[in-house]
Design a protein around this motif. Structure first.
Motif, PDB file in Angstrom:
ATOM      1  N   ARG A  56       0.756  -1.398  -0.215  1.00 24.75           N
ATOM      2  CA  ARG A  56       0.096   0.003  -0.184  1.00 24.75           C
ATOM      3  C   ARG A  56       0.839   1.290  -0.075  1.00 24.75           C
ATOM      4  O   ARG A  56       1.596   1.302   0.992  1.00 24.75           O
ATOM      5  N   PRO A  57       0.719   2.147  -1.032  1.00 28.88           N
ATOM      6  CA  PRO A  57       1.699   3.381  -1.187  1.00 28.88           C
ATOM      7  C   PRO A  57       1.067   4.452   0.195  1.00 28.88           C
ATOM      8  O   PRO A  57      -0.167   4.226   0.429  1.00 28.88           O
ATOM      9  N   LYS A  58       2.013   5.271   0.495  1.00 36.80           N
ATOM     10  CA  LYS A  58       1.320   6.194   1.503  1.00 36.80           C
ATOM     11  C   LYS A  58       0.559   7.159   0.746  1.00 36.80           C
ATOM     12  O   LYS A  58      -0.261   7.792   1.266  1.00 36.80           O
ATOM     13  N   SER A  59       1.007   7.306  -0.549  1.00 35.66           N
ATOM     14  CA  SER A  59       0.420   8.550  -1.277  1.00 35.66           C
ATOM     15  C   SER A  59      -0.081   7.837  -2.830  1.00 35.66           C
ATOM     16  O   SER A  59       0.810   7.118  -3.529  1.00 35.66           O
ATOM     17  N   GLN A  60      -1.158   7.940  -3.113  1.00 36.93           N
ATOM     18  CA  GLN A  60      -1.517   7.840  -4.454  1.00 36.93           C
ATOM     19  C   GLN A  60      -2.543   8.943  -5.029  1.00 36.93           C
ATOM     20  O   GLN A  60      -3.499   9.424  -4.188  1.00 36.93           O
ATOM     21  N   VAL A  61      -2.156   9.536  -6.292  1.00 38.63           N
ATOM     22  CA  VAL A  61      -2.942  10.380  -6.830  1.00 38.63           C
ATOM     23  C   VAL A  61      -3.540   9.840  -8.323  1.00 38.63           C
ATOM     24  O   VAL A  61      -2.785   9.341  -9.014  1.00 38.63           O
ATOM     25  N   SER A  62      -4.811  10.246  -8.636  1.00 44.00           N
ATOM     26  CA  SER A  62      -5.476  10.167  -9.888  1.00 44.00           C
ATOM     27  C   SER A  62      -6.108  11.098 -10.556  1.00 44.00           C
ATOM     28  O   SER A  62      -6.448  11.858  -9.739  1.00 44.00           O
ATOM     29  N   LEU A  63      -5.941  11.196 -11.861  1.00 41.90           N
ATOM     30  CA  LEU A  63      -6.654  12.428 -12.371  1.00 41.90           C
ATOM     31  C   LEU A  63      -7.455  11.718 -13.909  1.00 41.90           C
ATOM     32  O   LEU A  63      -6.666  11.093 -14.285  1.00 41.90           O
ATOM     33  N   ASN A  64      -8.445  12.324 -13.810  1.00 39.58           N
ATOM     34  CA  ASN A  64      -9.418  11.926 -15.005  1.00 39.58           C
ATOM     35  C   ASN A  64      -9.911  12.806 -15.704  1.00 39.58           C
ATOM     36  O   ASN A  64     -10.358  13.594 -15.118  1.00 39.58           O
ATOM     37  N   ILE A  65      -9.795  12.987 -17.197  1.00 45.88           N
ATOM     38  CA  ILE A  65     -10.740  13.973 -17.744  1.00 45.88           C
ATOM     39  C   ILE A  65     -11.598  13.164 -18.635  1.00 45.88           C
ATOM     40  O   ILE A  65     -11.270  12.234 -19.213  1.00 45.88           O
ATOM     41  N   GLU A  66     -12.803  13.382 -18.356  1.00 50.36           N
ATOM     42  CA  GLU A  66     -14.011  12.699 -19.054  1.00 50.36           C
ATOM     43  C   GLU A  66     -14.574  13.838 -20.069  1.00 50.36           C
ATOM     44  O   GLU A  66     -14.974  14.752 -19.662  1.00 50.36           O
ATOM     45  N   ASN A  67     -14.953  13.180 -21.237  1.00 50.00           N
ATOM     46  CA  ASN A  67     -15.521  13.983 -22.346  1.00 50.00           C
ATOM     47  C   ASN A  67     -16.636  13.381 -22.821  1.00 50.00           C
ATOM     48  O   ASN A  67     -16.470  12.183 -23.467  1.00 50.00           O
ATOM     49  N   GLN A  68     -17.789  14.103 -22.813  1.00 51.36           N
ATOM     50  CA  GLN A  68     -18.997  13.471 -23.748  1.00 51.36           C
ATOM     51  C   GLN A  68     -18.868  14.184 -25.116  1.00 51.36           C
ATOM     52  O   GLN A  68     -19.438  15.294 -25.270  1.00 51.36           O
TER      53      GLN A  68
END
Length: 182
Positions: A56-68
């Motif tokens: 398990r990482p101390k830090s985790q980052v996620s970014l998502n760009i969703e386009n219709q």
């Protein structure tokens, strides 16, 4: 009988998620997770503290760009950044558990879908680890490089499901003498 708790575990963390509307058809999603923890145990008569959140990482980052993109087309592109972690493996030569570090990594993923206008058909492609990033989730085991799946989904509209249920009901007198053949 006397029972004694061997170890004392203390874990804590926080998770934050944000959503930003980018016009009528686009959304930016961001997520940050932080976890930390340790176990205190007695070793050689002294308290010893060590990490207990293996893999398990101390830090985790996620970014998502969703386009219709249109009524029919949808596109989502995401980055997941996983921090350094530790793991434990069993050394067959010494018969001991040994701790090993697992490096951080970043994955680029993409999802595209097409909904046939006026139809019940939905086609999609889900691509993972597009940059073919080498990484390890569990020491000694392989992980997937670039991979993906393609699929199709057929959905029966709610109104047709309701009509089908109404038309299938059996009469209450099925099995009575009226319905038996002579």
């Amino acid at each position: 009988m006397l029972f004694r708790s061997q170890d004392k575990q203390k874990d804590h963390g926080v998770e934050v998620e944000a959503l930003l509307q980018l016009g009528k058809r686009s959304v930016l999603r961001a997520n940050y997770t932080y976890v930390d923890g340790n176990v205190t145990t007695m070793k050689n008569g002294k308290d010893t503290m060590y990490n207990n959140l293996y893999r398990r990482p101390k830090s985790q980052v996620s970014l998502n760009i969703e386009n219709q993109l249109s009524k029919a087309w949808f596109l989502s592109v995401g980055l997941v950044s996983v921090g350094k972690r530790s793991d434990v493996w069993f050394d067959n030569a010494t018969y001991e558990q040994k701790e090993v570090g697992l490096g951080s990594y970043v994955l680029l993923n993409m999802y595209v879908s097409y909904q046939v206008p006026g139809r019940m058909w939905h086609f999609y492609t889900d691509l993972r680890n597009i940059s073919n990033e080498p990484y390890t989730e569990a020491y000694g085991f392989n992980t997937l490089g670039f991979n993906g799946n393609v699929g199709m989904r057929f959905t029966i509209p709610q109104e047709k499901r309701t009509l089908a249920r109404k038309n299938v009901s059996l009469p209450t007198n099925v099995g009575s003498k009226k319905h038996r053949r002579s």
